[in-house]
Design a protein around this motif. Structure first.
Motif, PDB file in Angstrom:
ATOM      1  N   GLU A   1       0.846  -1.197   0.000  1.00 32.25           N
ATOM      2  CA  GLU A   1       0.000   0.000   0.000  1.00 32.25           C
ATOM      3  C   GLU A   1       0.889   1.258   0.000  1.00 32.25           C
ATOM      4  O   GLU A   1       2.003   1.244   0.520  1.00 32.25           O
ATOM      5  N   ALA A   2       0.361   2.330  -0.602  1.00 30.34           N
ATOM      6  CA  ALA A   2       1.041   3.645  -0.521  1.00 30.34           C
ATOM      7  C   ALA A   2       0.123   4.570   0.247  1.00 30.34           C
ATOM      8  O   ALA A   2      -1.030   4.765  -0.154  1.00 30.34           O
ATOM      9  N   ILE A   3       0.597   5.115   1.368  1.00 30.50           N
ATOM     10  CA  ILE A   3      -0.238   6.080   2.080  1.00 30.50           C
ATOM     11  C   ILE A   3       0.458   7.428   2.167  1.00 30.50           C
ATOM     12  O   ILE A   3       1.681   7.528   2.283  1.00 30.50           O
ATOM     13  N   GLY A   4      -0.339   8.461   2.069  1.00 35.95           N
ATOM     14  CA  GLY A   4       0.130   9.825   2.273  1.00 35.95           C
ATOM     15  C   GLY A   4      -0.229  10.223   3.688  1.00 35.95           C
ATOM     16  O   GLY A   4      -1.385  10.113   4.090  1.00 35.95           O
ATOM     17  N   LEU A   5       0.778  10.657   4.450  1.00 33.98           N
ATOM     18  CA  LEU A   5       0.551  11.094   5.831  1.00 33.98           C
ATOM     19  C   LEU A   5       0.619  12.621   5.832  1.00 33.98           C
ATOM     20  O   LEU A   5       1.665  13.199   5.495  1.00 33.98           O
ATOM     21  N   ILE A   6      -0.520  13.242   6.159  1.00 38.26           N
ATOM     22  CA  ILE A   6      -0.599  14.704   6.091  1.00 38.26           C
ATOM     23  C   ILE A   6      -1.030  15.253   7.448  1.00 38.26           C
ATOM     24  O   ILE A   6      -1.422  14.513   8.348  1.00 38.26           O
TER      25      ILE A   6
ATOM     26  N   ALA B   1      -0.176  14.008  -1.896  1.00 34.49           N
ATOM     27  CA  ALA B   1      -0.873  13.040  -1.032  1.00 34.49           C
ATOM     28  C   ALA B   1      -1.924  12.279  -1.838  1.00 34.49           C
ATOM     29  O   ALA B   1      -2.120  11.075  -1.634  1.00 34.49           O
ATOM     30  N   ARG B   2      -2.574  12.980  -2.782  1.00 32.81           N
ATOM     31  CA  ARG B   2      -3.618  12.326  -3.578  1.00 32.81           C
ATOM     32  C   ARG B   2      -3.046  11.246  -4.492  1.00 32.81           C
ATOM     33  O   ARG B   2      -3.790  10.367  -4.942  1.00 32.81           O
ATOM     34  N   ARG B   3      -1.752  11.330  -4.795  1.00 27.32           N
ATOM     35  CA  ARG B   3      -1.157  10.279  -5.629  1.00 27.32           C
ATOM     36  C   ARG B   3      -1.035   8.959  -4.872  1.00 27.32           C
ATOM     37  O   ARG B   3      -0.820   7.916  -5.491  1.00 27.32           O
ATOM     38  N   CYS B   4      -1.122   9.006  -3.555  1.00 29.69           N
ATOM     39  CA  CYS B   4      -1.109   7.771  -2.771  1.00 29.69           C
ATOM     40  C   CYS B   4      -2.518   7.182  -2.788  1.00 29.69           C
ATOM     41  O   CYS B   4      -3.505   7.902  -2.915  1.00 29.69           O
ATOM     42  N   GLY B   5      -2.604   5.879  -2.642  1.00 30.92           N
ATOM     43  CA  GLY B   5      -3.917   5.246  -2.665  1.00 30.92           C
ATOM     44  C   GLY B   5      -4.783   5.678  -1.496  1.00 30.92           C
ATOM     45  O   GLY B   5      -5.999   5.591  -1.548  1.00 30.92           O
ATOM     46  N   ARG B   6      -4.151   6.151  -0.446  1.00 30.81           N
ATOM     47  CA  ARG B   6      -4.862   6.408   0.810  1.00 30.81           C
ATOM     48  C   ARG B   6      -4.157   7.563   1.527  1.00 30.81           C
ATOM     49  O   ARG B   6      -2.939   7.689   1.455  1.00 30.81           O
ATOM     50  N   THR B   7      -4.965   8.391   2.189  1.00 28.23           N
ATOM     51  CA  THR B   7      -4.409   9.522   2.925  1.00 28.23           C
ATOM     52  C   THR B   7      -4.818   9.414   4.395  1.00 28.23           C
ATOM     53  O   THR B   7      -5.987   9.163   4.691  1.00 28.23           O
TER      54      THR B   7
ATOM     55  N   ILE C   1      11.354  13.187  -8.293  1.00 28.81           N
ATOM     56  CA  ILE C   1      11.721  12.356  -7.138  1.00 28.81           C
ATOM     57  C   ILE C   1      10.535  11.481  -6.712  1.00 28.81           C
ATOM     58  O   ILE C   1      10.688  10.284  -6.426  1.00 28.81           O
ATOM     59  N   VAL C   2       9.364  12.083  -6.678  1.00 34.03           N
ATOM     60  CA  VAL C   2       8.182  11.313  -6.272  1.00 34.03           C
ATOM     61  C   VAL C   2       7.888  10.212  -7.296  1.00 34.03           C
ATOM     62  O   VAL C   2       7.529   9.089  -6.928  1.00 34.03           O
ATOM     63  N   ASP C   3       8.068  10.522  -8.581  1.00 35.46           N
ATOM     64  CA  ASP C   3       7.906   9.482  -9.607  1.00 35.46           C
ATOM     65  C   ASP C   3       8.833   8.301  -9.314  1.00 35.46           C
ATOM     66  O   ASP C   3       8.430   7.139  -9.424  1.00 35.46           O
ATOM     67  N   LEU C   4      10.081   8.607  -8.944  1.00 29.91           N
ATOM     68  CA  LEU C   4      11.039   7.534  -8.649  1.00 29.91           C
ATOM     69  C   LEU C   4      10.599   6.715  -7.442  1.00 29.91           C
ATOM     70  O   LEU C   4      10.737   5.486  -7.423  1.00 29.91           O
ATOM     71  N   LEU C   5      10.070   7.392  -6.429  1.00 24.37           N
ATOM     72  CA  LEU C   5       9.601   6.667  -5.237  1.00 24.37           C
ATOM     73  C   LEU C   5       8.455   5.729  -5.603  1.00 24.37           C
ATOM     74  O   LEU C   5       8.444   4.563  -5.212  1.00 24.37           O
ATOM     75  N   PHE C   6       7.492   6.241  -6.387  1.00 29.64           N
ATOM     76  CA  PHE C   6       6.354   5.400  -6.770  1.00 29.64           C
ATOM     77  C   PHE C   6       6.789   4.271  -7.692  1.00 29.64           C
ATOM     78  O   PHE C   6       6.299   3.143  -7.566  1.00 29.64           O
ATOM     79  N   GLU C   7       7.704   4.559  -8.620  1.00 26.18           N
ATOM     80  CA  GLU C   7       8.205   3.489  -9.500  1.00 26.18           C
ATOM     81  C   GLU C   7       8.880   2.397  -8.691  1.00 26.18           C
ATOM     82  O   GLU C   7       8.643   1.206  -8.894  1.00 26.18           O
ATOM     83  N   GLY C   8       9.747   2.815  -7.772  1.00 26.06           N
ATOM     84  CA  GLY C   8      10.470   1.852  -6.940  1.00 26.06           C
ATOM     85  C   GLY C   8       9.504   1.031  -6.102  1.00 26.06           C
ATOM     86  O   GLY C   8       9.665  -0.179  -5.925  1.00 26.06           O
ATOM     87  N   GLN C   9       8.489   1.697  -5.602  1.00 20.04           N
ATOM     88  CA  GLN C   9       7.490   1.024  -4.756  1.00 20.04           C
ATOM     89  C   GLN C   9       6.713  -0.012  -5.560  1.00 20.04           C
ATOM     90  O   GLN C   9       6.536  -1.158  -5.134  1.00 20.04           O
TER      91      GLN C   9
END
Ligand code: ADP
Ligand code: MG
Length: 229
Positions: A41-46, A212-218, A187-195
């Protein structure tokens, strides 16, 4: 590939409290935090500045110990582990990217990625470091020192360092905070690609609502409590 829904949560926090600081300066930062984050899972913590985002990330990464409650990450119960055990846990399971890069200035890009893996005994550390730096677009910068790299390039090295050991969990604390918008997006593209490539669990702290919206969940923090998703 394994079905992530069968693998159980990558991160489970139950009733976590944490205070930091000494004496009158002691602050109750995390208050009764309970949270499940699934494998892959990818979560955005805001949340507002000072709401406890970085502290929560440190607890998930085994860099801070909760005062009470339980923390289970990548199948390991971190409660009561001593410093050595926590360091081994981090080496096996956690990749971290900070806002301010945190590269070692006296080491080249290649050394910054390879040496931490060598310290955990990885036999092919140099080769994996090289591959990961090529993957983040730094194949022509392997022997540059951090001072010879732009901010965006330094953060690419930090992303390569975080991903090279194939961590179960990738945590990033405002990784674009010191970068201009375009560079931050790369940088964020690289993080999501790596993930995505590895089915890694990603916890991304950000001020940026779009990010944050690019993560599946916030998940939102306020004054050290979870304030909704
Ligand atoms: P955020 O990342 O959301 O901005 P932090 O987790 O860094 O928030 O900090 C949350 C609160 O805890 C802040 O009020 C901060 O001043 C306090 N704090 C963080 N670290 C410490 C520490 N080592 N000692 C005392 N207070 C701390
Ligand atoms: Mg912070």
């Amino acid at each position: 590939m394994t079905d992530s829904s069968q693998a159980g949560p990558a991160i489970t926090l139950a009733g976590v409290n944490l205070s930091l600081g000494q004496g009158a300066a002691r602050v109750h930062i995390l208050k009764d935090i309970s949270l499940h984050i699934g494998t892959g899972e990818a979560i955005g913590l805001i949340g507002p500045s000072g709401s406890g985002k970085s502290t929560l990330l440190m607890v998930m990464a085994g860099l801070e110990q909760a005062d009470s409650g339980t923390v289970t990450v990548a199948g390991e119960n971190l409660t009561g582990l001593d410093e050595d055990a926590l360091a081994r846990f981090r080496g096996r399971n956690i990749g971290i990217v900070f806002q301010s890069f945190h590269l070692i200035p006296t080491m080249t890009a290649l050394e910054n990625v390879a040496v931490p893996m060598e310290l955990t005994g990885a036999p092919d550390a140099q080769e994996r470091a090289r591959e990961e730096l090529v993957a983040v677009g730094l194949g022509a910068r392997l022997n540059h020192y951090p001072a010879q790299l732009s901010g965006g390039e330094q953060q690419r090295v930090a992303v390569a360092r975080a991903l090279a050991p194939n961590p179960a969990i990738l945590v990033a604390d405002e990784p674009t905070g010191n970068l201009d918008e375009d560079t931050g997006k790369q940088i964020v593209d690289l993080l999501f690609e790596g993930q995505a490539r590895r089915n890694t669990t990603l916890v991304l702290v950000t001020h940026d609502a779009g990010l944050a919206r690019r993560c599946g969940r916030t998940v939102r923090l306020r004054s050290g409590r979870i304030d909704g998703e």
